[in-house]
Design a protein around this motif. Sequence first.
Motif, PDB file in Angstrom:
ATOM      1  N   ASP A 100      74.521  46.093  75.755  1.00 49.44           N
ATOM      2  CA  ASP A 100      73.349  46.315  76.591  1.00 49.44           C
ATOM      3  C   ASP A 100      72.149  46.718  75.739  1.00 49.44           C
ATOM      4  OD1 ASP A 100      75.168  45.907  78.601  1.00 49.44           O
ATOM      5  OD2 ASP A 100      75.036  47.922  79.432  1.00 49.44           O
ATOM      6  N   HIS A 101      71.017  46.073  76.002  1.00 50.14           N
ATOM      7  CA  HIS A 101      69.768  46.423  75.343  1.00 50.14           C
ATOM      8  C   HIS A 101      68.598  46.105  76.274  1.00 50.14           C
ATOM      9  CE1 HIS A 101      70.440  42.205  74.263  1.00 50.14           C
ATOM     10  NE2 HIS A 101      69.132  42.084  74.092  1.00 50.14           N
ATOM     11  N   TYR A 102      67.501  46.771  76.017  1.00 48.50           N
ATOM     12  CA  TYR A 102      66.274  46.624  76.792  1.00 48.50           C
ATOM     13  C   TYR A 102      65.437  45.555  76.105  1.00 48.50           C
ATOM     14  CZ  TYR A 102      61.716  48.230  78.653  1.00 48.50           C
ATOM     15  OH  TYR A 102      60.481  48.332  79.244  1.00 48.50           O
ATOM     16  N   VAL A 103      64.936  44.578  76.850  1.00 51.79           N
ATOM     17  CA  VAL A 103      64.142  43.516  76.238  1.00 51.79           C
ATOM     18  C   VAL A 103      63.013  43.096  77.175  1.00 51.79           C
ATOM     19  CG1 VAL A 103      65.648  41.637  77.054  1.00 51.79           C
ATOM     20  CG2 VAL A 103      64.240  41.294  75.024  1.00 51.79           C
ATOM     21  N   CYS A 104      61.865  42.818  76.566  1.00 49.31           N
ATOM     22  CA  CYS A 104      60.683  42.364  77.294  1.00 49.31           C
ATOM     23  C   CYS A 104      60.115  41.142  76.578  1.00 49.31           C
ATOM     24  CB  CYS A 104      59.590  43.428  77.302  1.00 49.31           C
ATOM     25  SG  CYS A 104      60.086  45.079  77.774  1.00 49.31           S
ATOM     26  N   PHE A 105      59.605  40.201  77.353  1.00 49.03           N
ATOM     27  CA  PHE A 105      58.949  39.035  76.780  1.00 49.03           C
ATOM     28  C   PHE A 105      57.530  38.973  77.297  1.00 49.03           C
ATOM     29  CE2 PHE A 105      63.423  37.942  76.791  1.00 49.03           C
ATOM     30  CZ  PHE A 105      63.595  37.468  75.504  1.00 49.03           C
TER      31      PHE A 105
ATOM     32  N   ASP B  84      60.136  37.884  58.021  1.00 54.36           N
ATOM     33  CA  ASP B  84      59.825  36.660  58.763  1.00 54.36           C
ATOM     34  C   ASP B  84      58.987  36.981  59.997  1.00 54.36           C
ATOM     35  OD1 ASP B  84      61.187  35.081  56.896  1.00 54.36           O
ATOM     36  OD2 ASP B  84      63.102  35.470  57.901  1.00 54.36           O
ATOM     37  N   ASP B  85      59.469  36.663  61.176  1.00 53.69           N
ATOM     38  CA  ASP B  85      58.731  36.898  62.409  1.00 53.69           C
ATOM     39  C   ASP B  85      59.299  38.083  63.177  1.00 53.69           C
ATOM     40  OD1 ASP B  85      56.943  34.847  62.044  1.00 53.69           O
ATOM     41  OD2 ASP B  85      58.189  33.358  63.033  1.00 53.69           O
ATOM     42  N   ARG B  86      59.627  39.155  62.459  1.00 57.67           N
ATOM     43  CA  ARG B  86      60.295  40.305  63.085  1.00 57.67           C
ATOM     44  C   ARG B  86      59.908  41.601  62.398  1.00 57.67           C
ATOM     45  NH1 ARG B  86      66.500  41.920  63.107  1.00 57.67           N
ATOM     46  NH2 ARG B  86      66.551  42.718  65.200  1.00 57.67           N
TER      47      ARG B  86
ATOM     48  N   GLU C  88      59.690  40.727  67.839  1.00 56.80           N
ATOM     49  CA  GLU C  88      59.807  39.396  67.240  1.00 56.80           C
ATOM     50  C   GLU C  88      58.765  38.497  67.879  1.00 56.80           C
ATOM     51  OE1 GLU C  88      63.918  37.931  66.728  1.00 56.80           O
ATOM     52  OE2 GLU C  88      64.461  39.743  67.845  1.00 56.80           O
ATOM     53  N   THR C  89      58.235  37.560  67.105  1.00 55.51           N
ATOM     54  CA  THR C  89      57.310  36.586  67.666  1.00 55.51           C
ATOM     55  C   THR C  89      57.873  35.185  67.505  1.00 55.51           C
ATOM     56  OG1 THR C  89      56.033  36.363  65.627  1.00 55.51           O
ATOM     57  CG2 THR C  89      55.300  38.043  67.186  1.00 55.51           C
ATOM     58  N   PHE C  90      57.474  34.314  68.403  1.00 55.43           N
ATOM     59  CA  PHE C  90      57.910  32.925  68.382  1.00 55.43           C
ATOM     60  C   PHE C  90      56.911  32.106  69.183  1.00 55.43           C
ATOM     61  CE2 PHE C  90      59.814  35.081  71.945  1.00 55.43           C
ATOM     62  CZ  PHE C  90      59.699  34.194  73.006  1.00 55.43           C
TER      63      PHE C  90
ATOM     64  N   MET D 222      54.420  34.058  71.573  1.00 54.05           N
ATOM     65  CA  MET D 222      55.076  35.024  72.435  1.00 54.05           C
ATOM     66  C   MET D 222      55.673  36.146  71.604  1.00 54.05           C
ATOM     67  SD  MET D 222      54.656  33.627  75.412  1.00 54.05           S
ATOM     68  CE  MET D 222      55.778  34.532  76.462  1.00 54.05           C
ATOM     69  N   GLY D 223      55.946  37.250  72.274  1.00 54.57           N
ATOM     70  CA  GLY D 223      56.603  38.374  71.632  1.00 54.57           C
ATOM     71  C   GLY D 223      57.811  38.799  72.437  1.00 54.57           C
ATOM     72  N   ALA D 224      58.817  39.279  71.736  1.00 55.73           N
ATOM     73  CA  ALA D 224      60.002  39.850  72.369  1.00 55.73           C
ATOM     74  C   ALA D 224      60.140  41.276  71.845  1.00 55.73           C
ATOM     75  CB  ALA D 224      61.247  39.045  72.055  1.00 55.73           C
ATOM     76  N   LEU D 225      59.930  42.246  72.715  1.00 52.57           N
ATOM     77  CA  LEU D 225      60.078  43.655  72.388  1.00 52.57           C
ATOM     78  C   LEU D 225      61.466  44.080  72.846  1.00 52.57           C
ATOM     79  CD1 LEU D 225      59.046  46.545  71.721  1.00 52.57           C
ATOM     80  CD2 LEU D 225      58.211  46.628  74.078  1.00 52.57           C
ATOM     81  N   SER D 226      62.244  44.672  71.946  1.00 55.57           N
ATOM     82  CA  SER D 226      63.605  45.086  72.298  1.00 55.57           C
ATOM     83  C   SER D 226      63.865  46.515  71.858  1.00 55.57           C
ATOM     84  CB  SER D 226      64.640  44.176  71.618  1.00 55.57           C
ATOM     85  OG  SER D 226      64.476  42.850  72.017  1.00 55.57           O
ATOM     86  N   VAL D 227      64.677  47.216  72.628  1.00 54.24           N
ATOM     87  CA  VAL D 227      65.174  48.534  72.259  1.00 54.24           C
ATOM     88  C   VAL D 227      66.690  48.423  72.248  1.00 54.24           C
ATOM     89  CG1 VAL D 227      65.309  50.984  72.851  1.00 54.24           C
ATOM     90  CG2 VAL D 227      63.205  49.704  73.339  1.00 54.24           C
ATOM     91  N   PHE D 228      67.273  48.722  71.095  1.00 52.78           N
ATOM     92  CA  PHE D 228      68.716  48.649  70.920  1.00 52.78           C
ATOM     93  C   PHE D 228      69.284  50.055  70.780  1.00 52.78           C
ATOM     94  CE2 PHE D 228      67.073  44.642  69.278  1.00 52.78           C
ATOM     95  CZ  PHE D 228      67.875  43.723  69.926  1.00 52.78           C
ATOM     96  N   GLN D 229      70.556  50.200  71.103  1.00 51.11           N
ATOM     97  CA  GLN D 229      71.208  51.506  71.023  1.00 51.11           C
ATOM     98  C   GLN D 229      71.448  51.940  69.585  1.00 51.11           C
ATOM     99  OE1 GLN D 229      74.492  52.008  73.847  1.00 51.11           O
ATOM    100  NE2 GLN D 229      73.776  50.132  74.829  1.00 51.11           N
TER     101      GLN D 229
END
Length: 185
Positions: free
Chosen positions: A87-92, A125-127, A142-144, A152-159
Amino acid sequence: MTRGIFIRASLATAGVLSLAGCVATGTPERAAELFDCAALDQAVASSANGFEDIKGRFNDTRLTRSWDTDVQAFDNACVITSSKRPDHYVCFGRIQTEDPRGALAVGGDGLGQCLGSDWAATSADDRILFKRAGTEAVVSLETFVNDRGHRMGALSVFQNEADAAPLPSENPASENPTSERPGTP
């Protein structure tokens, strides 16, 4: 008539003061444009208990499990998910910049301001990966380029840091370009 002039003068003064604030504090305003720092702090704090306190309605598909959340740190497009990772929190969301190659730098600067000076950033790289001493949580950006050509960007929070590691490629031929491929001489 006097009332209309007073209103226009008040609006003009407010505009000048707003511009002065942007010039003096342009970067924090950019961070506020991209991210909701309070929501990001809440997601980071929630990582310690597997995001249980911010999980909403559960959705289960053939490919992934996800939970809706009211905690929206980036572009109101955040969920808690797990598929190939715990489980992780992710936003695009879209990162709009005049120079698309600078999207990661702009996003990283804004994210760094939200997190604060006690978070250390490393990039590749893109992170960009943010870590802080004394906590297991890791934040990544991360961007892509999406299928419509938007940065676009992907913001994530991992444990923890191990969960944030890039996933291995699913195409074995791409990992070893000299390997024989079916149907090639």
